[in-house]
Design a protein around this motif. Structure first.
Motif, short mmCIF file in Angstrom:
data_model
loop_
_atom_site.label_atom_id
_atom_site.label_comp_id
_atom_site.label_asym_id
_atom_site.label_seq_id
_atom_site.Cartn_x
_atom_site.Cartn_y
_atom_site.Cartn_z
N GLY A 63 -10.47 -39.41 44.44
CA GLY A 63 -9.43 -39.95 45.29
C GLY A 63 -8.08 -39.99 44.61
O GLY A 63 -7.27 -40.88 44.88
N LEU A 64 -7.83 -39.05 43.71
CA LEU A 64 -6.52 -38.99 43.05
C LEU A 64 -5.57 -38.18 43.91
O LEU A 64 -5.68 -36.96 44.01
N MET A 65 -4.63 -38.87 44.53
CA MET A 65 -3.64 -38.24 45.39
C MET A 65 -2.30 -38.19 44.67
O MET A 65 -1.90 -39.17 44.02
N VAL A 66 -1.60 -37.09 44.79
CA VAL A 66 -0.33 -36.89 44.10
C VAL A 66 0.79 -36.68 45.11
O VAL A 66 0.68 -35.83 46.01
N ALA A 97 -6.09 -33.01 40.40
CA ALA A 97 -5.95 -33.97 41.49
C ALA A 97 -6.93 -33.61 42.60
O ALA A 97 -7.43 -32.48 42.67
N ASP A 98 -7.20 -34.58 43.47
CA ASP A 98 -8.09 -34.36 44.61
C ASP A 98 -7.33 -34.09 45.90
O ASP A 98 -7.89 -33.58 46.86
N GLY A 99 -6.05 -34.48 45.91
CA GLY A 99 -5.28 -34.30 47.12
C GLY A 99 -3.80 -34.47 46.87
O GLY A 99 -3.38 -34.86 45.77
N VAL A 100 -3.02 -34.17 47.89
CA VAL A 100 -1.56 -34.30 47.79
C VAL A 100 -1.04 -35.07 49.01
O VAL A 100 -1.64 -35.06 50.08
N VAL A 101 0.10 -35.71 48.80
CA VAL A 101 0.77 -36.49 49.83
C VAL A 101 2.11 -35.81 50.08
O VAL A 101 2.91 -35.65 49.16
N LEU A 102 2.34 -35.37 51.31
CA LEU A 102 3.49 -34.52 51.57
C LEU A 102 4.05 -34.77 52.97
O LEU A 102 3.50 -35.55 53.74
N LEU A 127 -6.43 -24.49 47.47
CA LEU A 127 -6.76 -25.13 46.19
C LEU A 127 -7.76 -26.26 46.36
O LEU A 127 -8.01 -27.02 45.42
N LYS A 128 -8.30 -26.39 47.59
CA LYS A 128 -9.31 -27.41 47.90
C LYS A 128 -8.80 -28.83 47.70
O LYS A 128 -9.52 -29.72 47.23
N LEU A 129 -7.55 -29.05 48.08
CA LEU A 129 -6.94 -30.38 48.02
C LEU A 129 -6.89 -30.99 49.42
O LEU A 129 -6.55 -30.30 50.39
N THR A 130 -7.20 -32.27 49.53
CA THR A 130 -7.02 -32.96 50.80
C THR A 130 -5.54 -33.30 50.97
O THR A 130 -4.75 -33.25 50.02
N THR A 131 -5.16 -33.68 52.21
CA THR A 131 -3.74 -33.87 52.51
C THR A 131 -3.48 -35.17 53.26
O THR A 131 -4.22 -35.54 54.17
N THR A 132 -2.42 -35.84 52.86
CA THR A 132 -1.91 -37.01 53.56
C THR A 132 -0.45 -36.74 53.93
O THR A 132 0.33 -36.32 53.07
N PHE A 133 -0.08 -36.99 55.19
CA PHE A 133 1.33 -36.92 55.58
C PHE A 133 1.94 -38.29 55.29
O PHE A 133 1.45 -39.30 55.77
N HIS A 134 3.01 -38.31 54.50
CA HIS A 134 3.56 -39.60 54.06
C HIS A 134 4.45 -40.24 55.11
O HIS A 134 4.45 -39.83 56.29
N ARG A 135 5.21 -41.25 54.70
CA ARG A 135 5.92 -42.09 55.68
C ARG A 135 7.15 -41.42 56.29
O ARG A 135 7.88 -42.08 57.05
N ALA A 136 7.35 -40.13 56.05
CA ALA A 136 8.28 -39.40 56.89
C ALA A 136 7.84 -39.52 58.35
O ALA A 136 8.65 -39.43 59.27
N PHE A 137 6.54 -39.74 58.53
CA PHE A 137 6.00 -39.95 59.88
C PHE A 137 6.74 -41.07 60.59
O PHE A 137 7.01 -41.00 61.81
N ASP A 138 7.09 -42.13 59.86
CA ASP A 138 7.76 -43.28 60.48
C ASP A 138 9.21 -43.00 60.83
O ASP A 138 9.86 -43.81 61.51
#
Length: 243
Positions: A63-66, A97-102, A127-138
């Motif tokens: 669960g290491l997100m960058v 890392a396991d994923g990225v936040v973008l 690269l087999k990384l999971t993804t999170t969309f950060h607070r640009a969403f807000d």
């Protein structure tokens, strides 16, 4: 008691030593994920590779997100900046890392920049990384439409307070929108709720969220700090839903 909650701890990438201590404390407290960010005084930027490597050694769960954010300020990125973001995703993968936040938005209407996002997602997936969309969403003008876009593109998670970016409001004020987003997301995308959360207010927040139909986790930064250090006790209290 609310039962065990999935907690993501945001860690300020201040130094290798600090990252070591913070990541270990987050794991000890039961955090499922950590989000590593440089320059938290600028809302988070991409950390250095040596800090990512330190976090990987200290935090064993997958669960290491960058954070992938090349500069402070708005979320409108040029082609040259998108090149930098691709390289930063590749760097995160090299550091295990396991994923990225973008994230990224279009300047003309503050909608999600689908072209940019597709390029970043393609890189992350290769690269087999999971993804999170950060607070640009807000910062988007139509959160429900933005969530539809993220689901269509296959983003794994979205971080949101349910309040307008820059408003000064926290997740406690965002409950009505958060509940709509959770219902809309269902099992397609995880809603990561962040913004002013701590062990003191997370039980009240979770008592107001309708979670039965969706995947929900909590994101904390300053709320799990004690004297500037990540407190395993505060992380544990938050994960257990106790003040």
């Amino acid at each position: 008691m609310l039962g065990e909650l999935e907690i993501e701890v945001c860690i300020n990438s201040a130094s290798v030593d600090y990252v070591n201590r913070a990541a270990a404390a987050a794991e000890l407290g039961g955090a499922r994920r950590i989000e590593l960010c440089a320059a938290m005084d600028q809302d988070g930027l991409t950390p250095a590779i040596e800090h990512i490597r330190a976090a990987r050694k200290a935090f064993r769960p997958e669960g290491l997100m960058v954070m992938v954010r090349p500069r402070a300020g708005n979320f409108y990125y040029s082609l040259e900046e998108s090149d930098v973001m691709v390289r930063q995703i590749e760097m995160a993968a090299r550091a295990c890392a396991d994923g990225v936040v973008l994230g990224g938005l279009r300047a003309r209407d503050n909608a999600i920049d689908e072209g940019l996002l597709l390029r970043l997602l393609d890189t992350a997936r290769s690269l087999k990384l999971t993804t999170t969309f950060h607070r640009a969403f807000d910062a988007t003008l139509d959160p429900e439409k933005s969530l539809d876009t993220l689901m269509q593109l296959g983003v794994d998670r979205v971080l949101t307070s349910g309040t307008r970016w820059g408003s000064g409001e926290a997740a406690m004020q965002g409950v009505p929108l958060l509940n709509r987003l959770i219902a809309q997301a269902g099992q397609c995308i995880e809603i990561v709720v962040g913004g002013g959360l701590s062990p003191d207010n997370s039980p009240e927040l979770m008592g107001q969220l309708v979670r039965s139909s969706g995947k929900v986790s909590l994101h904390a930064y300053s709320g799990v700090l004690h004297n500037g250090e990540v407190s395993s006790e505060r992380v544990r209290a938050m994960s257990r839903g106790t003040a």
